[in-house]
Write a protein that holds these residues in place. Structure first.
Motif, PDB file in Angstrom:
ATOM      1  N   LEU A  47       9.929  14.118   3.007  1.00  0.00           N
ATOM      2  CA  LEU A  47       9.383  13.018   3.554  1.00  0.00           C
ATOM      3  C   LEU A  47       8.949  12.194   2.212  1.00  0.00           C
ATOM      4  O   LEU A  47       9.495  11.035   2.143  1.00  0.00           O
ATOM      5  N   LEU A  48       8.557  12.708   1.273  1.00  0.00           N
ATOM      6  CA  LEU A  48       7.848  12.144  -0.021  1.00  0.00           C
ATOM      7  C   LEU A  48       9.318  11.368  -0.814  1.00  0.00           C
ATOM      8  O   LEU A  48       9.219  10.284  -1.214  1.00  0.00           O
ATOM      9  N   ALA A  49      10.244  12.203  -0.820  1.00  0.00           N
ATOM     10  CA  ALA A  49      11.365  11.917  -1.564  1.00  0.00           C
ATOM     11  C   ALA A  49      12.308  10.831  -0.865  1.00  0.00           C
ATOM     12  O   ALA A  49      12.494   9.858  -1.554  1.00  0.00           O
ATOM     13  N   TRP A  50      12.150  10.884   0.535  1.00  0.00           N
ATOM     14  CA  TRP A  50      12.729   9.756   1.120  1.00  0.00           C
ATOM     15  C   TRP A  50      12.065   8.441   0.956  1.00  0.00           C
ATOM     16  O   TRP A  50      12.628   7.298   0.921  1.00  0.00           O
ATOM     17  N   ALA A  51      10.863   8.588   1.271  1.00  0.00           N
ATOM     18  CA  ALA A  51      10.014   7.299   1.587  1.00  0.00           C
ATOM     19  C   ALA A  51      10.047   6.655  -0.047  1.00  0.00           C
ATOM     20  O   ALA A  51       9.744   5.487  -0.085  1.00  0.00           O
ATOM     21  N   THR A  52       9.863   7.492  -1.096  1.00  0.00           N
ATOM     22  CA  THR A  52       9.895   6.825  -2.473  1.00  0.00           C
ATOM     23  C   THR A  52      11.365   6.071  -2.697  1.00  0.00           C
ATOM     24  O   THR A  52      11.058   5.141  -3.318  1.00  0.00           O
ATOM     25  N   ARG A  53      12.401   6.669  -2.249  1.00  0.00           N
ATOM     26  CA  ARG A  53      13.686   5.719  -2.099  1.00  0.00           C
ATOM     27  C   ARG A  53      13.413   4.348  -1.504  1.00  0.00           C
ATOM     28  O   ARG A  53      13.978   3.381  -2.118  1.00  0.00           O
ATOM     29  N   THR A  86       0.895  -1.215   0.065  1.00  0.00           N
ATOM     30  CA  THR A  86      -0.114   0.009  -0.142  1.00  0.00           C
ATOM     31  C   THR A  86       0.952   1.430   0.037  1.00  0.00           C
ATOM     32  O   THR A  86       0.473   2.333  -0.234  1.00  0.00           O
ATOM     33  N   VAL A  87       2.062   1.302   0.153  1.00  0.00           N
ATOM     34  CA  VAL A  87       2.976   2.374   0.463  1.00  0.00           C
ATOM     35  C   VAL A  87       2.993   3.557  -0.931  1.00  0.00           C
ATOM     36  O   VAL A  87       2.804   4.345  -0.954  1.00  0.00           O
ATOM     37  N   PRO A  88       3.092   2.707  -2.044  1.00  0.00           N
ATOM     38  CA  PRO A  88       3.293   3.597  -3.293  1.00  0.00           C
ATOM     39  C   PRO A  88       1.663   4.328  -3.093  1.00  0.00           C
ATOM     40  O   PRO A  88       1.677   5.781  -3.735  1.00  0.00           O
ATOM     41  N   GLY A  89       0.636   3.636  -3.093  1.00  0.00           N
ATOM     42  CA  GLY A  89      -0.677   4.400  -2.994  1.00  0.00           C
ATOM     43  C   GLY A  89      -0.833   5.540  -2.137  1.00  0.00           C
ATOM     44  O   GLY A  89      -1.035   6.628  -2.267  1.00  0.00           O
ATOM     45  N   THR A  90      -0.163   5.158  -0.916  1.00  0.00           N
ATOM     46  CA  THR A  90      -0.233   6.166   0.195  1.00  0.00           C
ATOM     47  C   THR A  90       0.588   7.366  -0.050  1.00  0.00           C
ATOM     48  O   THR A  90       0.285   8.594  -0.043  1.00  0.00           O
ATOM     49  N   LEU A  91       1.973   7.154  -0.875  1.00  0.00           N
ATOM     50  CA  LEU A  91       2.763   8.086  -1.101  1.00  0.00           C
ATOM     51  C   LEU A  91       2.073   9.044  -2.131  1.00  0.00           C
ATOM     52  O   LEU A  91       2.057  10.279  -2.312  1.00  0.00           O
ATOM     53  N   ALA A  92       1.342   8.402  -3.106  1.00  0.00           N
ATOM     54  CA  ALA A  92       0.702   9.144  -4.063  1.00  0.00           C
ATOM     55  C   ALA A  92      -0.495  10.024  -3.295  1.00  0.00           C
ATOM     56  O   ALA A  92      -0.778  11.204  -3.894  1.00  0.00           O
TER      57      ALA A  92
END
Length: 117
Positions: free
Chosen positions: A103-109, A23-29
């Motif tokens: 936060l988004l940039a870090w979590a995307t990595r 679910t992480v990619p959807g949450t980041l979106a």
């Protein structure tokens, strides 16, 4: 060491961890969309846009650590508190937006990383 009452506990927990990870990619979106909405309002986003951002961050902060994303949860909590302050004061948005983006940039990595860089 005590034996768990449920012998399948670890397997079910691992399955839940995998489900959360999916679910992480959807949450980041959702965080990105909420940030975009906040930034479209000029210097001070609407309360509705801030509330949406706060809600998504709050969900991550409350659940990520349970599923092995400890630092992601901690950083989401930190940023959530910044957003909450803006919601309360109706001011102070400009320095918060870069924190959300960071936060988004870090979590995307790597949202499961053990250090926030």
């Amino acid at each position: 060491m005590a034996t768990p009452v449920d012998p399948d506990f670890r397997a079910r927990l691992a399955a839940l961890n995998e489900k959360f990870a999916a679910t992480v990619p959807g949450t980041l979106a959702k965080i990105r969309a909420a940030l975009d909405e906040c930034q479209s309002g000029g210097d001070q986003p609407s309360q509705a846009a801030l509330h949406q951002l706060h809600e998504v961050l709050h969900g991550v902060a409350g659940s990520a650590g349970t599923f092995g994303f400890t630092v992601f949860g901690q950083e989401a909590r930190r940023v959530e508190q910044l957003v909450r302050a803006v919601l309360s004061s109706h001011s102070g948005w400009p320095p918060v937006a870069p924190e959300v983006a960071k936060l988004l940039a870090w979590a995307t990595r790597d949202a499961k990383a053990t250090t926030f860089e």
